[in-house]
Scaffold this motif. Sequence first.
Motif, short mmCIF file in Angstrom:
data_model
loop_
_atom_site.label_atom_id
_atom_site.label_comp_id
_atom_site.label_asym_id
_atom_site.label_seq_id
_atom_site.Cartn_x
_atom_site.Cartn_y
_atom_site.Cartn_z
N ILE A 7 42.09 44.22 34.89
CA ILE A 7 42.23 42.76 34.94
C ILE A 7 42.01 42.26 36.36
CG2 ILE A 7 43.89 40.85 34.70
CD1 ILE A 7 45.10 42.33 32.34
N TYR A 27 50.34 38.97 33.50
CA TYR A 27 49.26 39.96 33.37
C TYR A 27 49.79 41.39 33.50
CZ TYR A 27 45.59 36.46 33.23
OH TYR A 27 44.77 35.43 32.85
N ALA A 31 49.48 44.07 30.58
CA ALA A 31 48.80 45.33 30.90
C ALA A 31 49.70 46.53 30.57
CB ALA A 31 48.41 45.37 32.37
#
Length: 184
Positions: A7, A27, A31
Motif C-alpha cells: 500500500i 491502512y 493490511a
Amino acid sequence: MSFFDQIKRMLPRSFLNDSMRNMKGIYQSIALQVDDLDGAILDGQKQLFIDSATWALPIYEAEFAIKLVDQSNEVARRNNVMAMSRGGLGATPASITNVLKSYGYSTRILEDFSGYTVTIQFNDFRGVPPNLGDLQTLMTRFIPAHLQLKWSFIYTQHRELRSFTHAQMKSMTHDQLRTQLPTP
C-alpha cells in the motif's frame, strides 16, 4: 512483503505522513487483516495435502479409521495416512511394499502359501522400527485374517564388525552394535 508495504508503494508519500495518522492506522489495520487472511489461506491449502497437513491430520485419520498405537509425531502420523490412502489395492506383495515404502522402509514380502504365512522382511533398517505397533495395526487391516503375519528384522552380523578395532567399538553398547556400525 506485507500488504502495508505494498500500500505504501502505491500511495503518495503525503498520504501516510504524520498529519494523516488516522489514515495510516486504518491502512495498517487493513493490511494486518489481509496478511492474516493470506496466512490462513496458505495454511488451509497446506491441509489439503497429506504431506504438509498438521491440524487436519485427525480428519484424515478419522476418514481412514486410523487408531494410533505408538506415540507418533506428525511425520509418523502422515505416513500412517499416506499408507492407508495407498493401501486400497488389496493384499498383493506390490501393494504391501508400496504401503511400507510410504514409511520410508525398503521391504521384501515373502509368501508361504502352504504355511498360510506372510513375512515382511526389512532390507534397509537395522533392528526393530520404532513405529512397529502402527505398522502391525496397519498390516492387519491389509492382510487377510487367515494368513499369519511375521516380521523379519536385520541386525549387525559379526562379520560386519571384523574390520573395526576394539577401540572403535568400546564406546558403544551391545544393543547399539546390534543396530548400527561404529564410525571408523
